[in-house]
Design a protein around this motif. Structure first.
Motif, PDB file in Angstrom:
ATOM      1  N   GLY A 175      25.572  81.075  66.701  1.00 49.46           N
ATOM      2  CA  GLY A 175      25.607  80.718  65.284  1.00 49.46           C
ATOM      3  C   GLY A 175      24.234  80.757  64.653  1.00 49.46           C
ATOM      4  N   GLY A 176      23.200  80.335  65.411  1.00 53.93           N
ATOM      5  CA  GLY A 176      21.833  80.415  64.904  1.00 53.93           C
ATOM      6  C   GLY A 176      21.401  81.847  64.661  1.00 53.93           C
ATOM      7  N   CYS A 177      21.763  82.753  65.577  1.00 55.93           N
ATOM      8  CA  CYS A 177      21.416  84.178  65.400  1.00 55.93           C
ATOM      9  C   CYS A 177      22.038  84.732  64.124  1.00 55.93           C
ATOM     10  CB  CYS A 177      21.901  84.985  66.605  1.00 55.93           C
ATOM     11  SG  CYS A 177      20.976  84.707  68.119  1.00 55.93           S
ATOM     12  N   ILE A 178      23.331  84.475  63.947  1.00 53.15           N
ATOM     13  CA  ILE A 178      24.016  84.978  62.749  1.00 53.15           C
ATOM     14  C   ILE A 178      23.452  84.312  61.495  1.00 53.15           C
ATOM     15  CG2 ILE A 178      26.241  85.265  61.605  1.00 53.15           C
ATOM     16  CD1 ILE A 178      25.930  86.872  64.180  1.00 53.15           C
ATOM     17  N   GLY A 179      23.196  83.001  61.608  1.00 55.08           N
ATOM     18  CA  GLY A 179      22.677  82.273  60.453  1.00 55.08           C
ATOM     19  C   GLY A 179      21.290  82.733  60.024  1.00 55.08           C
ATOM     20  N   TYR A 180      20.441  83.099  60.974  1.00 53.67           N
ATOM     21  CA  TYR A 180      19.113  83.591  60.625  1.00 53.67           C
ATOM     22  C   TYR A 180      19.156  85.008  60.050  1.00 53.67           C
ATOM     23  CZ  TYR A 180      17.123  79.629  63.173  1.00 53.67           C
ATOM     24  OH  TYR A 180      16.788  78.367  63.587  1.00 53.67           O
ATOM     25  N   LEU A 181      20.155  85.800  60.459  1.00 52.70           N
ATOM     26  CA  LEU A 181      20.235  87.186  59.999  1.00 52.70           C
ATOM     27  C   LEU A 181      20.865  87.314  58.614  1.00 52.70           C
ATOM     28  CD1 LEU A 181      21.302  89.137  63.216  1.00 52.70           C
ATOM     29  CD2 LEU A 181      19.083  89.158  62.084  1.00 52.70           C
ATOM     30  N   LEU A 182      21.836  86.455  58.292  1.00 52.33           N
ATOM     31  CA  LEU A 182      22.545  86.590  57.019  1.00 52.33           C
ATOM     32  C   LEU A 182      21.632  86.522  55.797  1.00 52.33           C
ATOM     33  CD1 LEU A 182      25.875  84.587  57.599  1.00 52.33           C
ATOM     34  CD2 LEU A 182      25.597  87.056  57.342  1.00 52.33           C
ATOM     35  N   PRO A 183      20.665  85.585  55.712  1.00 50.72           N
ATOM     36  CA  PRO A 183      19.803  85.559  54.523  1.00 50.72           C
ATOM     37  C   PRO A 183      18.873  86.769  54.425  1.00 50.72           C
ATOM     38  CG  PRO A 183      19.768  83.445  55.657  1.00 50.72           C
ATOM     39  CD  PRO A 183      20.416  84.410  56.580  1.00 50.72           C
ATOM     40  N   ALA A 184      18.644  87.471  55.536  1.00 49.75           N
ATOM     41  CA  ALA A 184      17.740  88.620  55.513  1.00 49.75           C
ATOM     42  C   ALA A 184      18.395  89.865  54.921  1.00 49.75           C
ATOM     43  CB  ALA A 184      17.250  88.924  56.936  1.00 49.75           C
ATOM     44  N   ILE A 185      19.716  89.836  54.756  1.00 50.32           N
ATOM     45  CA  ILE A 185      20.432  90.988  54.199  1.00 50.32           C
ATOM     46  C   ILE A 185      20.359  90.955  52.674  1.00 50.32           C
ATOM     47  CG2 ILE A 185      22.682  92.120  54.038  1.00 50.32           C
ATOM     48  CD1 ILE A 185      23.360  90.934  56.772  1.00 50.32           C
ATOM     49  N   ASP A 186      20.160  92.137  52.083  1.00 48.77           N
ATOM     50  CA  ASP A 186      20.135  92.248  50.623  1.00 48.77           C
ATOM     51  C   ASP A 186      21.570  92.340  50.114  1.00 48.77           C
ATOM     52  OD1 ASP A 186      19.534  92.618  47.996  1.00 48.77           O
ATOM     53  OD2 ASP A 186      18.758  94.657  48.210  1.00 48.77           O
ATOM     54  N   TRP A 187      22.147  91.184  49.786  1.00 49.99           N
ATOM     55  CA  TRP A 187      23.543  91.155  49.364  1.00 49.99           C
ATOM     56  C   TRP A 187      23.727  91.651  47.933  1.00 49.99           C
ATOM     57  CZ3 TRP A 187      26.806  90.759  53.144  1.00 49.99           C
ATOM     58  CH2 TRP A 187      26.454  90.052  54.297  1.00 49.99           C
ATOM     59  N   ASP A 188      22.647  91.687  47.142  1.00 53.23           N
ATOM     60  CA  ASP A 188      22.762  92.178  45.763  1.00 53.23           C
ATOM     61  C   ASP A 188      23.185  93.644  45.709  1.00 53.23           C
ATOM     62  OD1 ASP A 188      22.169  89.825  44.459  1.00 53.23           O
ATOM     63  OD2 ASP A 188      20.010  90.154  44.564  1.00 53.23           O
ATOM     64  N   SER A 189      22.759  94.424  46.707  1.00 55.97           N
ATOM     65  CA  SER A 189      23.088  95.842  46.725  1.00 55.97           C
ATOM     66  C   SER A 189      24.251  96.168  47.663  1.00 55.97           C
ATOM     67  CB  SER A 189      21.849  96.656  47.150  1.00 55.97           C
ATOM     68  OG  SER A 189      21.394  96.234  48.430  1.00 55.97           O
ATOM     69  N   SER A 190      24.910  95.154  48.172  1.00 54.94           N
ATOM     70  CA  SER A 190      26.020  95.381  49.095  1.00 54.94           C
ATOM     71  C   SER A 190      27.307  95.625  48.326  1.00 54.94           C
ATOM     72  CB  SER A 190      26.183  94.188  50.039  1.00 54.94           C
ATOM     73  OG  SER A 190      26.650  93.070  49.327  1.00 54.94           O
ATOM     74  N   PHE A 191      28.335  96.079  49.034  1.00 53.34           N
ATOM     75  CA  PHE A 191      29.624  96.353  48.399  1.00 53.34           C
ATOM     76  C   PHE A 191      30.351  95.064  48.011  1.00 53.34           C
ATOM     77  CE2 PHE A 191      30.636  95.588  52.780  1.00 53.34           C
ATOM     78  CZ  PHE A 191      31.904  95.014  52.782  1.00 53.34           C
ATOM     79  N   LEU A 192      29.886  93.907  48.530  1.00 58.84           N
ATOM     80  CA  LEU A 192      30.531  92.634  48.198  1.00 58.84           C
ATOM     81  C   LEU A 192      30.027  92.032  46.892  1.00 58.84           C
ATOM     82  CD1 LEU A 192      30.517  90.936  51.739  1.00 58.84           C
ATOM     83  CD2 LEU A 192      32.478  91.945  50.551  1.00 58.84           C
ATOM     84  N   ALA A 193      28.899  92.531  46.392  1.00 55.89           N
ATOM     85  CA  ALA A 193      28.284  91.953  45.194  1.00 55.89           C
ATOM     86  C   ALA A 193      29.224  91.939  43.985  1.00 55.89           C
ATOM     87  CB  ALA A 193      26.979  92.688  44.871  1.00 55.89           C
ATOM     88  N   PRO A 194      29.971  93.012  43.706  1.00 57.41           N
ATOM     89  CA  PRO A 194      30.871  92.954  42.535  1.00 57.41           C
ATOM     90  C   PRO A 194      31.962  91.900  42.650  1.00 57.41           C
ATOM     91  CG  PRO A 194      30.521  95.231  43.239  1.00 57.41           C
ATOM     92  CD  PRO A 194      29.961  94.347  44.313  1.00 57.41           C
ATOM     93  N   TYR A 195      32.273  91.503  43.866  1.00 58.41           N
ATOM     94  CA  TYR A 195      33.367  90.550  44.083  1.00 58.41           C
ATOM     95  C   TYR A 195      32.868  89.109  44.238  1.00 58.41           C
ATOM     96  CZ  TYR A 195      35.563  95.006  45.243  1.00 58.41           C
ATOM     97  OH  TYR A 195      36.004  96.300  45.222  1.00 58.41           O
ATOM     98  N   LEU A 196      31.736  88.947  44.930  1.00 56.60           N
ATOM     99  CA  LEU A 196      31.258  87.598  45.261  1.00 56.60           C
ATOM    100  C   LEU A 196      30.064  87.154  44.429  1.00 56.60           C
ATOM    101  CD1 LEU A 196      31.579  87.717  49.169  1.00 56.60           C
ATOM    102  CD2 LEU A 196      33.215  86.858  47.490  1.00 56.60           C
ATOM    103  N   GLY A 197      29.397  88.063  43.730  1.00 59.81           N
ATOM    104  CA  GLY A 197      28.285  87.662  42.877  1.00 59.81           C
ATOM    105  C   GLY A 197      26.930  88.058  43.439  1.00 59.81           C
TER     106      GLY A 197
END
Length: 573
Positions: free
Chosen positions: A178-200
């Protein structure tokens, strides 16, 4: 008819699947994974949010200390309450679900603090900060405190020492994963991801994903079957064991309104909660010596490890990369600091990877080398790695040293809890003042039979002239007047029965809460002291030097921990 039988067979197969031991272990630890993902990702992403809304850096560290401070206050209380709780959902899950509700609420508040503030007032800045602080404190407090009943649930389900060690090895594995996943998630640029139009935007997308992950992990606990705990009945009257005589409420329950019964149960629950404060004081004052020694050793070890983990990225950014955190964005000094922060995050990520590896082989290591050798080796390894980080200027060597601290990190999440479970599994050896519930129940049964045969309906006369049965509410010794030494001995037997029942009521969750308090306290003290120490020495190397000192102290106290039966005579417990 065939469809009905097929559905029943399918439900029976699913029920058998979920009652499998390995399935139960996976279901419980899925929540461990979800909690650690939220804590790692949420708390990692929180400092930039606070700085963006104008919170000063010195106050930011105080905000991060709210959760551990509240945890220190409530963890022992929740542990004691969980041991005494009785419900159709078991002793642990009601507390787990309430704390999980707090985590879910915080995951909704943090990314939407500005929007919530704008709905209430025109001046949103101060209110936005208040919402952020509330959400951060709620996330840190509920997330960390939730581990205590979760650990107790693991101990309830896997009581045998070998099974318990394997269960907590899986627990440590899930925490590290869980720590590995938790440390990696904030490092991803979610603004340019395919989820941005749906989740903000970045924050909303990240916390929406955390909410989905955590909610699915919480739902898995609904399929956990808690082990039924036999209760020790306190001697309350000659007719208590007579099954033909039901309590008055049971006789009347056929005609009493359901709302009345439900209200009565709520009142009883409230009275039980109000009575927890003095009980908590008694629990803390009667901490067994084996638990006290384990607490001190774990506290010193966590102090060393948390001093390293809390300030490692800052140490790399300022110490190794010679960066300046307060420099203007885009400058050379700020660029060096940001690179150091990323390299420090890589070191902590590698620490989680090493912790995962050791969690998977921990059971084999303990069987090969023994609990004592593995525990002491992990405690001794940390100050060695911290000393290397103090004097080395090589980024590679420092990163490798940081990664190897995953070994003590894994051990501290497994062995202290398996030792506490061992103490409770063999109470007659490790907790001599706290007899087993089965032994207490047998003794109470014998005394009850003796009292029935020798005092059928007798009365004990009080000095004030009023008669009452032997089992009337106790009065002070000076007010009691008996007619024979036999009656005195019988009354003393009743008193001893009450003491035995009180001793047997000590549950493992209370002691696990004490151990978790060591972890929480290890976060509070460095947060208060390290900033002043670095300002005094004018060097971030003070972080690693302090971690080294705490680690050396931890080695001494680790040698005092009770690992097996031979240590009981050795340390005269």
């Amino acid at each position: 008819m065939l469809r009905c039988n097929g559905g029943m067979a399918q439900r029976a197969w699913v029920s058998m699947l979920f009652q499998n031991r390995k399935a139960q272990l996976l279901l419980v630890n899925s929540l461990t994974f979800g909690l650690e993902v939220c804590l790692a990702a949420g708390i990692t992403y929180v400092p930039p949010l606070l700085l963006e809304v104008g919170v000063e850096e010195k106050f930011m560290t105080m905000v991060l200390g709210i959760g551990p401070v509240l945890g220190l206050v409530f963890v022992p209380l929740i542990g004691s309450a969980s041991d005494q709780w009785h419900s159709s959902y078991g002793r642990r899950r009601p507390f787990i679900w309430v704390l999980c509700l707090g985590v879910l609420l915080s995951l909704l508040i943090i990314p939407h603090a500005q929007r919530l503030a704008s709905l209430i007032a025109l001046d949103t800045r101060s209110l936005e900060i208040a919402f952020l602080i509330t959400g951060i404190g709620l996330l840190d407090f509920c997330g960390q405190v939730c581990f205590t009943p979760l650990e107790a649930l693991l101990s309830d389900l896997f009581k045998e020492p070998d099974n318990c060690r394997q269960a907590f090895a899986m627990y440590s594995f899930m925490v590290s994963l869980g720590g590995c996943i938790g440390y990696l998630l904030p490092a991803i640029d979610w603004d340019s991801s395919f989820l941005a139009p749906y989740l903000g935007r970045q924050e909303e997308c990240l916390f929406s994903l955390l909410t989905i992950i955590f909610l699915s992990c919480v739902l898995a606990t609904a399929f956990v079957t808690e082990e039924v705990v036999a209760q020790v009945e306190v001697l309350a009257g000659p007719a208590m064991k007579d099954s033909s005589k039901s309590p008055p409420l049971a006789c009347c329950s056929c005609w009493l309104p359901k709302n009345f019964l439900r209200t009565r149960h709520l009142v009883q629950a409230f009275r039980s909660l109000c009575a927890l404060a003095p009980r908590l004081h008694g629990v803390c004052c009667r901490i067994p010596k084996v638990i006290r020694q384990l607490f001190v050793a774990e506290f010193c070890s966590w102090m060393a490890l948390m001093t390293f983990m809390l300030f490692y990225t800052d140490f790399v950014g300022e110490g190794l990369y010679q960066g300046v955190p307060r420099a203007e964005p885009g400058t050379e000094a700020r660029r060096h600091y940001d690179e150091g922060i990323r390299m420090g995050s890589l070191g902590l990520f590698l620490q989680c990877i090493i912790s995962i590896i050791f969690s998977t082989i921990m059971d084999r290591m303990v069987k090969q080398f023994g609990t004592r050798m593995v525990y002491l080796a992990s405690v001794a390894l940390f100050p060695l790695m911290a000393i290397i980080m103090c004097f080395s200027q090589s980024v590679v060597i420092v990163t490798v040293s940081a990664a190897l601290t995953g070994f003590p990190f894994s051990v501290l999440q497994i062995l202290p809890y398996t030792l506490a479970s061992l103490y409770h599994h063999e109470k007659q050896i490790y907790l001599p003042k706290y007899k087993s519930k089965e032994e207490d129940a047998a003794q109470l049964e014998k005394k009850h039979g003796f009292l029935k045969s020798h005092l059928p309906g007798q009365k004990v006369t009080y000095q004030n002239g009023h008669g009452g049965s032997l089992f009337s509410p106790p009065v002070s010794g000076s007010a009691l007047c008996v007619s024979s030494p036999c009656e005195v001995s019988l009354i003393m037997m009743v008193g001893d029965s009450d003491k035995a029942a009180a001793a047997a009521s000590r549950g493992i969750c209370s002691d696990l809460a004490i151990l978790d308090s060591a972890f929480l306290l290890s976060q509070v003290i460095p947060s208060l002291l390290m900033g002043s120490l670095v300002q005094f020495t004018q060097s971030v190397t003070a972080y690693m030097a302090s971690a080294t000192g705490f680690g050396l102290v931890a080695i001494y106290f680790a040698t005092k921990v009770i690992f097996d039966k031979s240590d009981m005579a050795k340390y005269s417990v």
